[in-house]
Design an enzyme around this catalytic site. Structure first.
Site, short mmCIF file in Angstrom:
data_model
loop_
_atom_site.label_atom_id
_atom_site.label_comp_id
_atom_site.label_asym_id
_atom_site.label_seq_id
_atom_site.Cartn_x
_atom_site.Cartn_y
_atom_site.Cartn_z
N GLU A 51 20.44 -2.42 40.51
CA GLU A 51 19.03 -2.71 40.21
C GLU A 51 18.20 -2.98 41.47
O GLU A 51 17.00 -2.73 41.51
CB GLU A 51 18.89 -3.88 39.24
N PHE A 113 24.29 -15.13 26.42
CA PHE A 113 24.91 -14.10 27.24
C PHE A 113 23.83 -13.27 27.95
O PHE A 113 22.88 -12.83 27.34
CB PHE A 113 25.79 -13.19 26.37
N GLN A 114 23.99 -13.11 29.23
CA GLN A 114 23.03 -12.37 30.08
C GLN A 114 21.61 -12.94 29.99
O GLN A 114 20.64 -12.19 30.03
CB GLN A 114 23.06 -10.87 29.79
N LYS A 163 14.42 -9.02 23.63
CA LYS A 163 14.87 -7.82 22.93
C LYS A 163 14.23 -7.70 21.54
O LYS A 163 13.81 -6.62 21.14
CB LYS A 163 16.40 -7.86 22.80
N MET A 471 21.08 -5.74 65.71
CA MET A 471 20.05 -6.66 66.18
C MET A 471 20.63 -8.05 66.42
O MET A 471 20.34 -8.71 67.42
CB MET A 471 18.88 -6.71 65.19
#
Lengths: 558, 171
Positions: A51, A113-114, A163, A471
Site C-alpha cells: 500500500e 480484526f484489522q 464496510k 548519504m
C-alpha cells in the site's frame, strides 16, 4: 439523482464525477464491496504490491500531471501502510485523496480484526480527513475532499469508510457546489503589501529570487520567467522548485542550501533582497538560521499565511497565489530599469569560479550517469529516491520545465522514487520516465517491479549502485571518523537477477563507455527495466554545508 | 506572555483532538482549554490560553486557521474582552475552622455548595488572579481536592457565533 444505490457504487460514481481516470490500490476485506463496484467501472485500477507504493504512485501521478492522485487501501494494516506515502505528500503539498476501508460501524472502537484508527493516525499528516458515518455523506465528502486536496496549498485528504456504509443504500445526488464556511483557500492579495514589495524590488541592487514548489503548483513558471527577466535578478530554485525556472537560463544559479551550488549560497548571503515565492525557508535551505541572508530584506510570497514568519523574519509578507502575485508585481514594476548589472557580474564570476564538478576516472561516476541521461533524454521526467542519488539527479540534469523533477523533498522518503515513477508514467504515458535510484532506496519498494510488469508500465530505474547507504555513509566518513555503522550493503543483491525474476529487463553497466548504450537499450526496450550501474563507491556529494553551519561555509571536493 | 484565543469550531467529533493535537505537535504551550457548545448547536467555542511571545501567538492563530473544522479564530485582548474561570475547592475543616472558611468565602463572594463533617466544597468564579488568591488563602486549612475549568472568555462587542458562522458562509 439515482435512487437506491450502494455506498460503494456512490463512491465510484463520485470519483467519476471528479474525472478520476486511475486509482492505485490494494484490496482487502473491508474494501470488498468497493472493489466489487470497481470491477465493472470505467476507471483504471493499478494493483500495487504494497500500500505504501499506492500512496507514492498517486503522489507521483499528481506531481507529473497536476491532477489529484487517488489511492485505495483496506482497513488496519492497509491504512497504516499508506501512512508514509500520505506524510510524503503532506510535506510536499501534493494533492492526493486516499480512501481506506474500515471495520463496520458496530465494531468501531472494539479493537476488531484489522481495525486501526486511521483518521486519528493521519490527523497530523493530512490536510483534512473524514470518517464517514452514513452512506448519504459519501457524495458530499468526496466533493469536499477533492476540493480541499487541490485548492489553496494542496495536500492529502483521507476518507475512511466503514464496510457496512459501503453496502447501505442511498439516493445519489452529486453536489454541484461546495459549502465549506470554514475553508477559504485563496485570500485577495493585499495591494499595499504588493506596493511595498515593488518599491523594495525597484530599490534593490542585489536581489535574489528564491523560487519553490509553489511556482509549479500554481502554474506560474511563465510568470516567474517574465518577472525575473524584468527585474534582472538571479533565480535559485529549491529541490521542490526544480523546473520552475529553466536551469539553462543565464539568470539561473541552481539550488540553494545544503547541497546547493556555491554561487547560489554566496548570492543569498550577499544579497540585499530575497524574494521568496512559494518556498518555505526549510532548514536544508537556510542552514544556520541566524546567519541566513544577513544583509537582506525579505519579501515572502506564499499562499499559506502560516509559512510567513514561521522560520525567518519577513519584511514584506504577501499572502496569495504565486501566479496572481507575480502577474500583479510584474505589472506594478513595468518599465523599470534594474540596477543589478554589477550584481549579476559578481554572481556570474562565482558561477565560473565555483562550478559543480567531479573527477573522472575509469569507473562509472554517478554524475556521469545523470549527465548521460540528460544528453540522451533531456525531456524525460526524472523521479528520484532519497540520498546521494537524489542530489546527483538534482545537480547534473538540467531541468527546464515544471513537473519534470519528482522527488520527496520534505519528508525525504527512501523508497519513494520507484512507485512515484510508476504513477508519473501512468499519468504521462508519452514521457520517458526514469527513476534515478540508490541501491539502498530502491530495495525499500523493489517489490513494485511486479506492478510495473503486470500493468505494463515501462519505467526505467537507474540504480547508482555503490553498495552503501550512501548519504549516511558520507556523513560517517566526514563527521564520524569513518565508523561505517550499518551502512555497507554491498553484494547483497543481484539487481539483474531480481529484475529477471519479475520478468522485467535487468541490465548492468560497469564501464563508463557502457552507460549510454545501456540507457538507450533500457528506454528502447519499452519494458520496465532495472539498470544496475556499478559506480565509483568513493564518490560523495559536493558541495556540502555541514549541519548547523551558515550556507556560505560550504565545503567542496578537495 | 499569556494570550487568550477564542475559536469557533464545527461541533463535530474529533475537532477537539485536531486542536489539541496541533498544539502538542507544534510545541505550543496550552495553559488552559475550555470547550462548549454555543448558541448555535452546530458550533462550539474553544477558549485557549497559551503561553508564548508574539511570534508564537501569530503561529498559533495561523495554524489553527488552517484546520478545516475551525470557522473563526481570534485573539482576545484583556481590554476588549471579559474572561472568567470557575473552581471547585474541597477544604478540610473542623468545628474550629469552619466559620473562618465561611467568612473567606463570603468576602470572595464565593459559594459553599457541599457540607460534610470534615470538609466543605467551595465554588468560586472570577478571573485567574482571584481564584489563585482564594486557593492561597484556603490552603492554610488544607485543600483536599481542587478543580479549575480554565478561562472562558468573550469579546465585549455584540458579535455572536451566529454572525460569525453566517459570515463564514458568505465569504
Amino acid at each position: 439523482m439515482t435512487n437506491n444505490i450502494t455506498g460503494a457504487k456512490a463512491l465510484i460514481e463520485s470519483l467519476k464525477k471528479e474525472n478520476v481516470e486511475v486509482i492505485f490500490g490494494y484490496p482487502g476485506g473491508a474494501m470488498l464491496p468497493i472493489y466489487d463496484e470497481l470491477y465493472d467501472a470505467d476507471i483504471r485500477h493499478i494493483l500495487v504490491r504494497h500500500e505504501q507504493a499506492a500512496a507514492h504512485a498517486a503522489d507521483g501521478y499528481a506531481r507529473a500531471t497536476g491532477k489529484t492522485g487517488v489511492c485505495f487501501a483496506t482497513s488496519g494494516p492497509g491504512g497504516t501502510n499508506l501512512v508514509t506515502g500520505i506524510a510524503t505528500a503532506y510535506m510536499d503539498s501534493v494533492p492526493i485523496v486516499a480512501v481506506t476501508g474500515q471495520v463496520p460501524r458496530s465494531l468501531l472502537g472494539v479493537d476488531a480484526f484489522q481495525e486501526a484508527d486511521i483518521t486519528g493516525i493521519t490527523m497530523p499528516i493530512t490536510k483534512h480527513n473524514y470518517l464517514i458515518k452514513k452512506a448519504e455523506e459519501i457524495p458530499r465528502v468526496v466533493k469536499e475532499a477533492f476540493y480541499i486536496a487541490s485548492t489553496g496549498r494542496p495536500g492529502p485528504v483521507l476518507i475512511d469508510i466503514p464496510k457496512d456504509v459501503t453496502t447501505d443504500l442511498l439516493d445519489f445526488n452529486y453536489p454541484e457546489e461546495i459549502n465549506l464556511r470554514s475553508y477559504k483557500p485563496v485570500a485577495a492579495v493585499n495591494i499595499e503589501q504588493l506596493k511595498q514589495a515593488a518599491s523594495l524590488i525597484k530599490a534593490s541592487e542585489k536581489p535574489v529570487i528564491y523560487a519553490g514548489g509553489g511556482i509549479i503548483i500554481s502554474h506560474a513558471a511563465e510568470e516567474l520567467l517574465q518577472f525575473a527577466e524584468l527585474i534582472a535578478a538571479p533565480v535559485t530554485a529549491t529541490l521542490m522548485g526544480k523546473g520552475a525556472f529553466p536551469d539553462t537560463h543565464p539568470l539561473s544559479v541552481g539550488m540553494p542550501g545544503m547541497h546547493g551550488t556555491k554561487y547560489a549560497n554566496y548570492a543569498i548571503q550577499e544579497s540585499d533582497l530575497i524574494i521568496a515565492v512559494g518556498a518555505r525557508f526549510d532548514d536544508r535551505v537556510t542552514g544556520k538560521i541566524e546567519s541566513f541572508a544577513p544583509s537582506a530584506k525579505i519579501i515572502h510570497i506564499d499562499i499559506d499565511p502560516a509559512e510567513i514568519r514561521k522560520n525567518v523574519r519577513v519584511d514584506v509578507p504577501v499572502v496569495g497565489d504565486a501566479k496572481t502575485v507575480l502577474t500583479k508585481l510584474t505589472a506594478l514594476i513595468k518599465q523599470h530599469q534594474p540596477k543589478t548589472s554589477r550584481w549579476l557580474g559578481r554572481v556570474n564570476k562565482w558561477k565560473k569560479e565555483f562550478p559543480l564538478h567531479y573527477k573522472k576516472n575509469d569507473m562509472i561516476k554517478p554524475q556521469y550517469v545523470v549527465e548521460s541521461i540528460y544528453e540522451l533524454y533531456p525531456d524525460a521526467i526524472i523521479v528520484t529516491e532519497v540520498g546521494q542519488n537524489q542530489m546527483w539527479a538534482e545537480q547534473y540534469f538540467k531541468y527546464t520545465k515544471p513537473r519534470t523533477f519528482i522527488s520527496s523533498g520534505g519528508l525525504g522518503t527512501m523508497g519513494y522514487g520507484f512507485p512515484a515513477a510508476i504513477g508519473a508514467k501512468v499519468g504521462r504515458p508519452d514521457a520517458t520516465v526514469i527513476d534515478i535510484a540508490g541501491d539502498g532506496s530502491f530495495q525499500m519498494n523493489s517489490q513494485e517491479i511486479a506492478t510495473a510488469v503486470q500493468s505494463e508500465i515501462p519505467v526505467v530505474v537507474a540504480i547508482l549502485n555503490n553498495g552503501y547507504l550512501g548519504m549516511v555513509h558520507q556523513w560517517q566518513e566526514l563527521f564520524f571518523e569513518e565508523r561505517y555503522s550499518s551502512t555497507v550493503i554491498e553484494e547483497s543483491v543481484d539487481f539483474v537477477k531480481l529484475a529477471e525474476a519479475y520478468n522485467a529487463v535487468g541490465l548492468r553497466a560497469v564501464k563508463p563507455e557502457d552507460v549510454k548504450p545501456i540507457l538507450k537499450e533500457a528506454v528502447e526496450s519499452g519494458k520496465p527495466t532495472i539498470i544496475d550501474f556499478i559506480i565509483d563507491k568513493t564518490e560523495n556529494v559536493f558541495p556540502m554545508v555541514p549541519a548547523g553551519a551558515a550556507i556560505n561555509e560550504i565545503i567542496d571536493l578537495e | 506572555m499569556r494570550h487568550t484565543i477564542a475559536a469557533l469550531v464545527e461541533n463535530r467529533p474529533g475537532v477537539l483532538t485536531k486542536v489539541s493535537g496541533l498544539f502538542s505537535r507544534r510545541r505550543f504551550n496550552i495553559e488552559s482549554l475550555a470547550v462548549g457548545v454555543t448558541e448555535r448547536p452546530d458550533v462550539s467555542r474553544i477558549t485557549i490560553v497559551v503561553a508564548g511571545d508574539d511570534t508564537v501567538l501569530e503561529q498559533v492563530l495561523k495554524q489553527l486557521n488552517k484546520l478545516i473544522d475551525i470557522i473563526h479564530v481570534t485573539k482576545l485582548s484583556p481590554k476588549n474582552s471579559v474572561s472568567r474561570e470557575l473552581a471547585l475547592i474541597k477544604v478540610g475543616v473542623d468545628s474550629a475552622t469552619r466559620s473562618e472558611v465561611m467568612q473567606i468565602v463570603d468576602v470572595f463572594r464565593a459559594k459553599i455548595i457541599d457540607v460534610a463533617a470534615d470538609s466543605l466544597i467551595v465554588e468560586v468564579t472570577g478571573d485567574r488572579s482571584k481564584i489563585t488568591a482564594m486557593e492561597h488563602l484556603l490552603s492554610q486549612f488544607g485543600i483536599k481536592e481542587l478543580v479549575r475549568t480554565g478561562d472562558i472568555a468573550l469579546h465585549r462587542s455584540s458579535t455572536t457565533a451566529e454572525d460569525i458562522a453566517n459570515q463564514g458562509e458568505v465569504n
